[in-house]
Design a protein around this motif. Structure first.
Motif, PDB file in Angstrom:
ATOM      1  N   THR A   1       0.835  -1.197   0.000  1.00 45.66           N
ATOM      2  CA  THR A   1       0.000   0.000   0.000  1.00 45.66           C
ATOM      3  C   THR A   1       0.873   1.253   0.000  1.00 45.66           C
ATOM      4  N   SER A   2       1.957   1.225   0.773  1.00 45.69           N
ATOM      5  CA  SER A   2       2.823   2.411   0.832  1.00 45.69           C
ATOM      6  C   SER A   2       3.439   2.720  -0.529  1.00 45.69           C
ATOM      7  N   LEU A   3       3.701   1.700  -1.320  1.00 43.60           N
ATOM      8  CA  LEU A   3       4.234   1.935  -2.664  1.00 43.60           C
ATOM      9  C   LEU A   3       3.194   2.617  -3.551  1.00 43.60           C
ATOM     10  N   PHE A   4       1.949   2.168  -3.439  1.00 43.95           N
ATOM     11  CA  PHE A   4       0.879   2.747  -4.265  1.00 43.95           C
ATOM     12  C   PHE A   4       0.502   4.159  -3.841  1.00 43.95           C
ATOM     13  N   THR A   5       0.696   4.488  -2.578  1.00 48.49           N
ATOM     14  CA  THR A   5       0.222   5.776  -2.064  1.00 48.49           C
ATOM     15  C   THR A   5       1.341   6.780  -1.809  1.00 48.49           C
ATOM     16  N   ASP A   6       2.553   6.450  -2.178  1.00 45.23           N
ATOM     17  CA  ASP A   6       3.677   7.353  -1.966  1.00 45.23           C
ATOM     18  C   ASP A   6       3.460   8.661  -2.729  1.00 45.23           C
ATOM     19  N   LYS A   7       3.936   9.747  -2.150  1.00 46.30           N
ATOM     20  CA  LYS A   7       3.747  11.060  -2.773  1.00 46.30           C
ATOM     21  C   LYS A   7       4.437  11.168  -4.135  1.00 46.30           C
ATOM     22  N   LYS A   8       5.425  10.319  -4.390  1.00 48.99           N
ATOM     23  CA  LYS A   8       6.109  10.316  -5.682  1.00 48.99           C
ATOM     24  C   LYS A   8       5.282   9.630  -6.770  1.00 48.99           C
ATOM     25  N   GLY A   9       4.188   9.015  -6.384  1.00 50.84           N
ATOM     26  CA  GLY A   9       3.361   8.307  -7.355  1.00 50.84           C
ATOM     27  C   GLY A   9       4.086   7.084  -7.894  1.00 50.84           C
ATOM     28  N   ILE A  10       3.870   6.797  -9.169  1.00 51.92           N
ATOM     29  CA  ILE A  10       4.458   5.610  -9.784  1.00 51.92           C
ATOM     30  C   ILE A  10       5.986   5.653  -9.772  1.00 51.92           C
ATOM     31  N   ASP A  11       6.556   6.852  -9.682  1.00 52.33           N
ATOM     32  CA  ASP A  11       8.016   6.962  -9.643  1.00 52.33           C
ATOM     33  C   ASP A  11       8.613   6.177  -8.476  1.00 52.33           C
ATOM     34  N   LYS A  12       7.910   6.110  -7.356  1.00 53.61           N
ATOM     35  CA  LYS A  12       8.426   5.396  -6.187  1.00 53.61           C
ATOM     36  C   LYS A  12       8.657   3.921  -6.505  1.00 53.61           C
TER      37      LYS A  12
END
Length: 100
Positions: A31-42
């Motif tokens: 979930t943290s990967l999907f919701t990171d402020k960097k978006g898909i870049d993360k």
């Protein structure tokens, strides 16, 4: 030597990844990967990082590290596919097509 491979593991992992994308769960790494402020870049950064770690593990000839890094890379690749709205079935179809 024919290795034991259970494709259900990938299918189950894909289900969890899709579920986390559609139903975010507090405390979930996925979930943290999907919701990171960097978006898909993360998640794409993670794919790059894990790719490098996998390459180095192979180069250094450490089988345990290679399998661990391969698992990390595969996981993050699946998350990136979901983040890009590309269904895993399309990848599997392409692999099947190439096999023929």
């Amino acid at each position: 030597m024919k290795p034991d491979v259970d494709p259900r593991i990938i299918a189950e992992l894909w289900q969890v990844i899709c579920d986390r994308a559609e139903n975010p769960k507090t405390g979930s790494y996925t979930t943290s990967l999907f919701t990171d402020k960097k978006g898909i870049d993360k998640v794409l950064e993670k794919v790059g990082e894990e790719s490098t770690e996998f390459i180095l593990a192979v180069k250094n000839g450490v089988p345990e590290r290679t399998s661990s890094e391969a698992a990390d890379l595969l996981f993050h690749l699946l998350v990136a596919l979901r983040a890009a709205d590309v269904d895993l079935s399309l990848v599997m179809q392409e692999l099947e097509h190439r096999r023929k």
